[in-house]
Design a protein around this motif. Structure first.
Motif, PDB file in Angstrom:
ATOM      1  N   ASN A   2       0.801  -1.293  -0.199  1.00 25.62           N
ATOM      2  CA  ASN A   2       0.096  -0.059  -0.048  1.00 25.62           C
ATOM      3  C   ASN A   2       0.795   1.278  -0.078  1.00 25.62           C
ATOM      4  OD1 ASN A   2      -2.005  -1.596   0.043  1.00 25.62           O
ATOM      5  ND2 ASN A   2      -2.788  -1.130   2.263  1.00 25.62           N
ATOM      6  N   ASP A  91     -14.169  16.609  -5.729  1.00 26.78           N
ATOM      7  CA  ASP A  91     -14.299  15.126  -5.707  1.00 26.78           C
ATOM      8  C   ASP A  91     -14.264  14.347  -6.931  1.00 26.78           C
ATOM      9  OD1 ASP A  91     -14.645  12.827  -3.949  1.00 26.78           O
ATOM     10  OD2 ASP A  91     -16.805  12.972  -3.883  1.00 26.78           O
ATOM     11  N   ASP A 179      -9.691   2.351  -3.356  1.00 27.45           N
ATOM     12  CA  ASP A 179      -9.787   2.225  -2.228  1.00 27.45           C
ATOM     13  C   ASP A 179      -8.427   2.300  -1.274  1.00 27.45           C
ATOM     14  OD1 ASP A 179     -12.660   1.656  -2.517  1.00 27.45           O
ATOM     15  OD2 ASP A 179     -12.197  -0.480  -2.402  1.00 27.45           O
ATOM     16  N   ILE A 180      -7.441   1.788  -1.963  1.00 29.77           N
ATOM     17  CA  ILE A 180      -6.176   1.817  -1.365  1.00 29.77           C
ATOM     18  C   ILE A 180      -5.746   3.312  -1.394  1.00 29.77           C
ATOM     19  CG2 ILE A 180      -3.537   1.529  -1.776  1.00 29.77           C
ATOM     20  CD1 ILE A 180      -4.411  -1.561  -2.823  1.00 29.77           C
ATOM     21  N   LYS A 182      -7.733   5.768  -1.384  1.00 30.34           N
ATOM     22  CA  LYS A 182      -8.780   6.389  -0.489  1.00 30.34           C
ATOM     23  C   LYS A 182      -9.221   7.237  -1.274  1.00 30.34           C
ATOM     24  CE  LYS A 182      -6.645   5.892   3.852  1.00 30.34           C
ATOM     25  NZ  LYS A 182      -5.120   5.759   4.030  1.00 30.34           N
ATOM     26  N   ASN A 184     -12.668   8.315  -3.278  1.00 28.15           N
ATOM     27  CA  ASN A 184     -14.296   8.155  -3.444  1.00 28.15           C
ATOM     28  C   ASN A 184     -14.669   8.030  -4.798  1.00 28.15           C
ATOM     29  OD1 ASN A 184     -17.229   7.930  -2.965  1.00 28.15           O
ATOM     30  ND2 ASN A 184     -17.355   9.920  -2.464  1.00 28.15           N
TER      31      ASN A 184
END
Length: 188
Positions: A2, A91, A179-180, A182, A184
């Protein structure tokens, strides 16, 4: 793994930019083609990742492919920083990304024109110089403003198309990678 992913993404972005710089130099294109990796890293890693990718890309391209890229390093750093900031602030939403790509084009052009004028004495491409001279003679604008108008469509094409391709790559990334990082993925 990660904690190594951002480094791998940065290396990938730099590689894309170096390839783009090589293609632009080899085919003597009037655009730089070194923004795709910078914008992609900005989208994925934020302002710092985009700025670092822009910095190292231009320094590597300038030292290996074409030294003309070195003075324009600040342009690529700002492109990466603003792309990353806009991605986090909005976003990573597509229409916002397009609007910001247009604004980044204007910022990049405002940074690039003085570099061209003061370091190189004018546009690096003779076609741009011809367009700028024509604009200057037909409208009475000073040569700096004429260069701005002559280069504007190319800068828009370079950065907006790079942003669109970066967004396509972002959409194709697996959810696990997002996801790793982070990110959205609801707006992607």
């Amino acid at each position: 793994m990660n904690n190594k992913l951002p480094y791998l993404i940065t290396a990938f972005g730099i590689s894309i930019n170096v390839l783009g710089g090589f293609i632009a130099t080899f085919y003597d294109l009037p655009i730089f083609l070194n923004n795709l990796g910078t914008i992609l890293c900005g989208l994925l890693l934020g302002p710092a990742g985009g700025a670092l990718t822009g910095l190292f890309s231009n320094l590597i391209i300038g030292s290996t492919v074409n030294s003309v890229y070195i003075p324009f390093t600040i342009v690529n750093v700002v492109v990466g920083f603003v792309a990353g900031y806009a991605a986090i602030k909005h976003d990573r939403e597509f229409t916002s990304m397009l609007v910001h790509a247009f604004l980044i084009s204007i910022i990049a052009l405002c940074l690039a024109i003085p570099i061209e004028m003061f370091i190189f004495g004018g546009p690096l491409d003779q076609t741009i110089l011809s367009y700028a001279t024509t604009i200057n003679l037909n409208t009475g604008l000073n040569i700096s403003a004429a260069i701005y108008f002559a280069e504007f469509p190319l800068m828009i094409a370079d950065i907006v198309l790079s942003a669109i391709w970066a967004y396509v790559v972002l959409m194709l990334l697996p959810k696990k990678v997002l996801d790793i990082l982070k990110i959205n993925n609801e707006n992607i």
